[in-house]
Design an enzyme around this catalytic site. Structure first.
Site, PDB file in Angstrom:
ATOM      1  CB  SER A 144      -0.934   0.012   1.215  1.00 53.94           C
ATOM      2  OG  SER A 144      -0.191  -0.107   2.418  1.00 53.94           O
ATOM      3  CG  ASP A 159      -1.517   6.032   7.955  1.00 59.58           C
ATOM      4  OD1 ASP A 159      -0.488   5.501   8.405  1.00 59.58           O
ATOM      5  OD2 ASP A 159      -2.166   5.553   7.015  1.00 59.58           O
ATOM      6  CG  HIS A 184      -0.558   3.789   4.529  1.00 59.94           C
ATOM      7  ND1 HIS A 184      -1.071   3.338   5.733  1.00 59.94           N
ATOM      8  CD2 HIS A 184      -0.382   2.695   3.748  1.00 59.94           C
ATOM      9  CE1 HIS A 184      -1.205   2.023   5.676  1.00 59.94           C
ATOM     10  NE2 HIS A 184      -0.789   1.604   4.488  1.00 59.94           N
TER      11      HIS A 184
END
EC number: 3.1.-.-
Length: 382
Positions: A186, A354, A357
């Site tokens: 990801s 986060d 990411h």
């Protein structure tokens, strides 16, 4: 007599090339299909779910009983779609188009979907497109006179729909342009819309730093992926089908592999990665391994960013040495960059709330660092 023969010749031409619905007739360089039961957009060929493949037309669904017309929430060609009720990369529930052999560029426009992939010729072509009306483009060689395409998983339990196709011939030679294939998770994969997504993977931003006249980039990374999954679930298969001498395979995994739920030891991770490296090199292509970047918060009390013990990095370094691959130590390169800009600006390169990411700016910075390192090493093409 000559005038009569000329008239007959003209009539024959009109009979051969008069049908706009017959994609085979004039052999155009661009084919555009508008799927669904709604009105057909100008310049497109309308295709309903019930349209079975017909050799005289040169297009249609192989098994229309496994198709359904559905609505979509966009405008124009995005206002309706067809849904694939049977799917899978090996499924014969495909939309077929007769095409002269050669290299084609295919633009895919999905209908309403949570997450769907595009397969053609028995392998994945685009991985995990997300959002209603998502669009992407890929190159594909046609070698048997027909393109066979479907929309597939994706996310299980959701609809896999197709609103439009645009197929453009690039060359009479059925060989892809020189390509950089990208594998990863990801932090590497594509997010949609490709040109404006808030979140991005560095593989998505890689084309910003690559000479498009030298390479195309095919990002086959997907969120949550581990080495075993990338090898066994179809992504590596798609790469091996097309990769050739002069191409590169950039591979960054390890983040999810360290998660105990995947039951993948570091030793297994290393051997699966080794197997993928050797399969790609057997095709005559070169492999570039990359170590994953750390978290935004991996700062010491002295303001130094360091995450060298994360994500099986030591095994990736060892593999690069043992298998004689190229290496981007993006973990160390990104840490040096994060240290230079400080904790606050580093946090601004990640998604809100986060620390793992990257956002679009963060992914762009990682792609820039990666290509700068390849140029520093003098790797051909960069």
């Amino acid at each position: 007599m000559k005038k009569w023969m000329a008239a007959v010749f003209v009539m024959m031409l009109m009979l051969c090339f008069g049908g706009i619905e017959n994609v085979k007739a004039a052999e155009p360089k661009v084919y555009q299909f508008d799927f669904g039961s709604g009105s057909m957009e100008p310049g497109y060929i309308g295709v309903r779910a019930s349209d079975r493949y017909d050799r005289s037309k040169g297009y249609g669904f192989q098994t229309p009983e496994n198709m359904r017309d559905v609505a979509a929430s966009g405008a124009g060609v995005k206002s309706d779609a067809v849904q694939f009720l049977a799917y899978g990369t090996k499924s014969n529930n495909t939309f077929n188009v007769d095409l002269p052999n050669g290299l084609y560029e295919v633009k895919v426009t999905l209908g309403n979907t949570a997450r769907a992939s595009v397969a053609a010729e028995g392998v994945f072509q685009v991985i995990n497109m997300t959002g209603d009306g998502a669009e992407d483009t890929f190159q594909i060689p046609v070698t048997d006179g027909q393109l066979n395409l479907l929309v597939t998983e994706g996310k299980a339990g959701t609809a896999f729909t197709l609103s439009a196709l645009k197929i453009k011939k690039l060359s009479d030679q059925p060989v892809t342009n020189r390509t950089i294939y990208v594998g990863g998770d990801s932090t590497v994969c594509n997010y949609y819309p490709l040109n404006s997504s808030k979140q991005a993977g560095w593989g998505q931003m890689l084309p910003h730093y690559i000479d498009k006249h030298t390479f195309q980039v095919r990002n086959m990374a997907s969120g949550g992926q581990i080495a075993r999954g990338f090898r066994n679930d179809g992504q590596l298969e798609a790469i091996l089908k097309y990769i050739k001498p002069g191409d590169y395979f950039m591979l960054q995994l390890g983040i999810n592999d360290t998660n105990p739920k995947h039951k993948e030891s570091e030793a297994e991770f290393k051997e699966v990665m080794r197997d993928m490296i050797r399969q790609v090199k057997a095709k005559g292509a070169d492999v570039i391994l990359s170590t994953p970047q750390g978290r935004a918060t991996d700062f010491t009390s002295e303001g130094i960013h360091s995450s060298v013990n994360r994500w099986y990095r030591a095994s990736i370094l060892a593999l690069a040495e043992e298998e004689k691959t190229y290496l981007i130590d993006l973990n160390v390169l990104s840490s040096a960059y994060f240290t230079s800009i400080g904790p606050e600006r580093t946090l601004g390169l990640y998604m809100d709330g986060d620390t793992l990411h990257p956002n679009r700016a963060g992914a762009d910075a990682l792609a820039r660092l990666a290509v700068q390192e390849l140029k520093r090493q003098g790797i051909a093409g960069f």
